[in-house]
Design a protein around this motif. Structure first.
Motif, PDB file in Angstrom:
ATOM      1  N   GLY A   8       0.769  -1.277  -0.032  1.00  0.00           N
ATOM      2  CA  GLY A   8      -0.081   0.014   0.054  1.00  0.00           C
ATOM      3  C   GLY A   8       0.936   1.125   0.023  1.00  0.00           C
ATOM      4  O   GLY A   8       2.067   1.243   0.154  1.00  0.00           O
ATOM      5  N   LYS A   9       0.163   2.473   0.045  1.00  0.00           N
ATOM      6  CA  LYS A   9       0.851   3.766  -0.093  1.00  0.00           C
ATOM      7  C   LYS A   9       0.429   4.370   1.072  1.00  0.00           C
ATOM      8  O   LYS A   9      -0.800   4.475   1.407  1.00  0.00           O
ATOM      9  CB  LYS A   9       0.456   4.595  -1.234  1.00  0.00           C
ATOM     10  CG  LYS A   9       1.033   3.817  -2.395  1.00  0.00           C
ATOM     11  CD  LYS A   9       2.298   4.233  -2.772  1.00  0.00           C
ATOM     12  CE  LYS A   9       2.642   3.832  -4.235  1.00  0.00           C
ATOM     13  NZ  LYS A   9       4.380   4.037  -4.443  1.00  0.00           N
ATOM     14  N   LYS A  10       1.471   5.275   1.931  1.00  0.00           N
ATOM     15  CA  LYS A  10       1.015   5.915   3.029  1.00  0.00           C
ATOM     16  C   LYS A  10       0.326   7.277   2.578  1.00  0.00           C
ATOM     17  O   LYS A  10       1.146   7.993   1.785  1.00  0.00           O
ATOM     18  CB  LYS A  10       2.220   6.024   3.901  1.00  0.00           C
ATOM     19  CG  LYS A  10       1.935   6.829   4.991  1.00  0.00           C
ATOM     20  CD  LYS A  10       3.420   7.306   5.914  1.00  0.00           C
ATOM     21  CE  LYS A  10       3.293   8.229   6.977  1.00  0.00           C
ATOM     22  NZ  LYS A  10       4.505   8.228   7.836  1.00  0.00           N
ATOM     23  N   ILE A  11      -0.970   7.705   2.993  1.00  0.00           N
ATOM     24  CA  ILE A  11      -1.245   8.862   2.472  1.00  0.00           C
ATOM     25  C   ILE A  11      -0.907   9.984   3.536  1.00  0.00           C
ATOM     26  O   ILE A  11      -0.678  11.162   3.089  1.00  0.00           O
ATOM     27  CB  ILE A  11      -3.130   8.690   2.488  1.00  0.00           C
ATOM     28  CG1 ILE A  11      -3.254   7.570   1.381  1.00  0.00           C
ATOM     29  CG2 ILE A  11      -3.721  10.109   2.021  1.00  0.00           C
ATOM     30  CD1 ILE A  11      -2.806   7.701  -0.012  1.00  0.00           C
ATOM     31  N   GLY A  12      -1.173   9.848   4.903  1.00  0.00           N
ATOM     32  CA  GLY A  12      -0.870  10.720   5.685  1.00  0.00           C
ATOM     33  C   GLY A  12      -1.451  10.558   7.178  1.00  0.00           C
ATOM     34  O   GLY A  12      -1.847   9.397   7.165  1.00  0.00           O
ATOM     35  N   VAL A  26      -4.496   8.586  13.773  1.00  0.00           N
ATOM     36  CA  VAL A  26      -4.356   7.455  12.867  1.00  0.00           C
ATOM     37  C   VAL A  26      -3.693   7.786  11.573  1.00  0.00           C
ATOM     38  O   VAL A  26      -3.471   9.065  11.355  1.00  0.00           O
ATOM     39  CB  VAL A  26      -5.863   6.940  12.412  1.00  0.00           C
ATOM     40  CG1 VAL A  26      -6.493   6.454  13.728  1.00  0.00           C
ATOM     41  CG2 VAL A  26      -6.689   7.990  12.032  1.00  0.00           C
ATOM     42  N   THR A  27      -3.254   6.706  10.929  1.00  0.00           N
ATOM     43  CA  THR A  27      -2.538   6.962   9.564  1.00  0.00           C
ATOM     44  C   THR A  27      -3.378   6.455   8.642  1.00  0.00           C
ATOM     45  O   THR A  27      -3.938   5.268   8.633  1.00  0.00           O
ATOM     46  CB  THR A  27      -1.114   6.281   9.616  1.00  0.00           C
ATOM     47  OG1 THR A  27      -0.366   6.595  10.739  1.00  0.00           O
ATOM     48  CG2 THR A  27      -0.340   6.309   8.293  1.00  0.00           C
ATOM     49  N   VAL A  28      -3.636   6.982   7.436  1.00  0.00           N
ATOM     50  CA  VAL A  28      -4.472   6.616   6.388  1.00  0.00           C
ATOM     51  C   VAL A  28      -3.414   5.946   5.344  1.00  0.00           C
ATOM     52  O   VAL A  28      -2.423   6.564   4.957  1.00  0.00           O
ATOM     53  CB  VAL A  28      -5.338   8.134   5.869  1.00  0.00           C
ATOM     54  CG1 VAL A  28      -6.240   7.329   4.694  1.00  0.00           C
ATOM     55  CG2 VAL A  28      -6.094   8.705   6.961  1.00  0.00           C
ATOM     56  N   THR A 180       9.956  -1.926  11.042  1.00  0.00           N
ATOM     57  CA  THR A 180       8.804  -2.690  11.403  1.00  0.00           C
ATOM     58  C   THR A 180       8.221  -2.409  12.806  1.00  0.00           C
ATOM     59  O   THR A 180       8.793  -2.095  13.697  1.00  0.00           O
ATOM     60  CB  THR A 180       9.244  -4.307  11.607  1.00  0.00           C
ATOM     61  OG1 THR A 180       9.842  -4.678  10.291  1.00  0.00           O
ATOM     62  CG2 THR A 180       8.136  -5.150  11.603  1.00  0.00           C
ATOM     63  N   VAL A 181       6.837  -1.890  12.508  1.00  0.00           N
ATOM     64  CA  VAL A 181       6.087  -1.524  13.632  1.00  0.00           C
ATOM     65  C   VAL A 181       5.088  -2.452  13.733  1.00  0.00           C
ATOM     66  O   VAL A 181       4.328  -2.997  12.767  1.00  0.00           O
ATOM     67  CB  VAL A 181       5.411  -0.128  13.217  1.00  0.00           C
ATOM     68  CG1 VAL A 181       4.664   0.336  14.706  1.00  0.00           C
ATOM     69  CG2 VAL A 181       6.518   0.860  13.214  1.00  0.00           C
ATOM     70  N   ARG A 182       5.111  -3.183  14.919  1.00  0.00           N
ATOM     71  CA  ARG A 182       3.938  -4.394  15.243  1.00  0.00           C
ATOM     72  C   ARG A 182       2.856  -4.024  15.952  1.00  0.00           C
ATOM     73  O   ARG A 182       2.843  -2.945  16.807  1.00  0.00           O
ATOM     74  CB  ARG A 182       4.658  -5.450  16.131  1.00  0.00           C
ATOM     75  CG  ARG A 182       5.761  -6.155  15.149  1.00  0.00           C
ATOM     76  CD  ARG A 182       6.429  -7.472  15.523  1.00  0.00           C
ATOM     77  NE  ARG A 182       7.395  -7.906  14.994  1.00  0.00           N
ATOM     78  CZ  ARG A 182       7.535  -8.471  13.702  1.00  0.00           C
ATOM     79  NH1 ARG A 182       6.259  -8.839  13.235  1.00  0.00           N
ATOM     80  NH2 ARG A 182       8.648  -8.880  13.133  1.00  0.00           N
ATOM     81  N   ALA A 201       1.733   6.038  14.193  1.00  0.00           N
ATOM     82  CA  ALA A 201       2.395   6.393  13.246  1.00  0.00           C
ATOM     83  C   ALA A 201       3.196   5.159  12.514  1.00  0.00           C
ATOM     84  O   ALA A 201       3.412   4.150  12.948  1.00  0.00           O
ATOM     85  CB  ALA A 201       3.540   7.043  13.635  1.00  0.00           C
ATOM     86  N   VAL A 202       3.188   5.603  11.065  1.00  0.00           N
ATOM     87  CA  VAL A 202       3.914   4.408  10.255  1.00  0.00           C
ATOM     88  C   VAL A 202       5.083   4.784   9.689  1.00  0.00           C
ATOM     89  O   VAL A 202       5.225   6.238   9.237  1.00  0.00           O
ATOM     90  CB  VAL A 202       2.741   4.169   9.029  1.00  0.00           C
ATOM     91  CG1 VAL A 202       3.407   3.044   8.064  1.00  0.00           C
ATOM     92  CG2 VAL A 202       1.501   3.474   9.672  1.00  0.00           C
TER      93      VAL A 202
END
Length: 246
Positions: A8-12, A26-28, A180-182, A201-202
């Motif tokens: 996927g792509k991180k939007i913001g 939240v991250t979209v 890596t964020v779990r 956050a991502v």
């Protein structure tokens, strides 16, 4: 059977409110659509996995001939990003059937429908050459007269062992590493637009490519004391125990 992850792509980032009025950052993420370009099997490759690609506009002239032939085998469109993800079986068996995944299948965000947590792998922002204050969080030297805002002294190694130990915290290249964020909690899924909202956050910049997979070790949900709501179980047991007064 289905795959365990998608690209996927991180939007913001934004924020949402739950039913209790509590705000959550939240991250979209724009998840997929993805296509299976190859299946790895235990008999041929020694393990079971699926090679997936993120479906986006790519000129055919930008794909070399070996990769063009690779995509033609699975009748998949040309893709720029390729990753391998695991395969899981809902029934616990790997027998072939109607639900068997195959090369050329499309994958959508609905594979996360019903999941509570996800693991996300991304590449952090590259920050170039950085000093120890920014790279490792050092405090720096005294900012009084005569110190010139720096720490004076050696890094520890003198005539013996006459070398710098690996892993020594020093200035150097900062960022641009796989992170890596779990166990990020899913706060919402938009099946029509293919959006996934995860709490927290991502890693990576906006429009950066990330790998989203189902949580391998999801945390246990906290359960309150039976019949007491949010009451502390330890305090409740002490009050329920008979007093020792004589």
């Amino acid at each position: 059977m289905s795959v365990t992850g998608m690209l996927g792509k991180k939007i913001g980032m934004t924020q949402i409110f739950d039913d209790a009025g509590v705000v959550h950052p939240v991250t979209v993420i724009k998840v997929g659509p993805c296509v299976i370009t190859q299946l790895k099997t235990q008999a041929k490759d020694g393990y079971d996995a699926a090679q997936i690609g993120l479906v986006e506009f790519v000129k055919a002239s930008k794909i070399n001939k070996p990769m063009t032939g690779h995509f033609a085998k699975s009748d998949a469109p040309p893709v720029r990003e390729l990753r391998e993800v695991g395969i899981e079986s809902a029934s616990g068996s790997n027998t072939e059937g109607e639900d068997q995944v195959k090369a050329g299948d499309r994958i959508l965000v609905d594979i996360f429908d019903g999941e509570k947590f996800v693991d996300i792998i991304g590449k952090s922002k590259g920050r170039g050459f950085a000093g120890v204050v920014r790279r490792h969080g050092f405090g720096g030297g005294p900012k009084s007269h005569g110190h010139m805002f720096q720490i004076q002294g050696s890094i520890g190694a003198s005539s013996f062992p006459s070398r710098v130990f690996p892993g020594q915290r020093m200035p150097g290249h900062f960022g641009d590493a796989q992170i890596t964020v779990r166990n990020l909690r899913i706060r919402g899924i938009d099946l029509e637009d293919g959006l996934l909202l995860v709490e927290g956050a991502v890693p990576g910049p906006r429009q950066g490519t990330i790998l989203i997979s189902k949580a391998k070790n999801p945390p246990r949900e906290r359960r309150g004391f039976a019949g007491a709501g949010t009451l502390d179980p330890l305090k409740a047991s002490k009050k329920a125990s008979p007093s020792k007064k004589k």
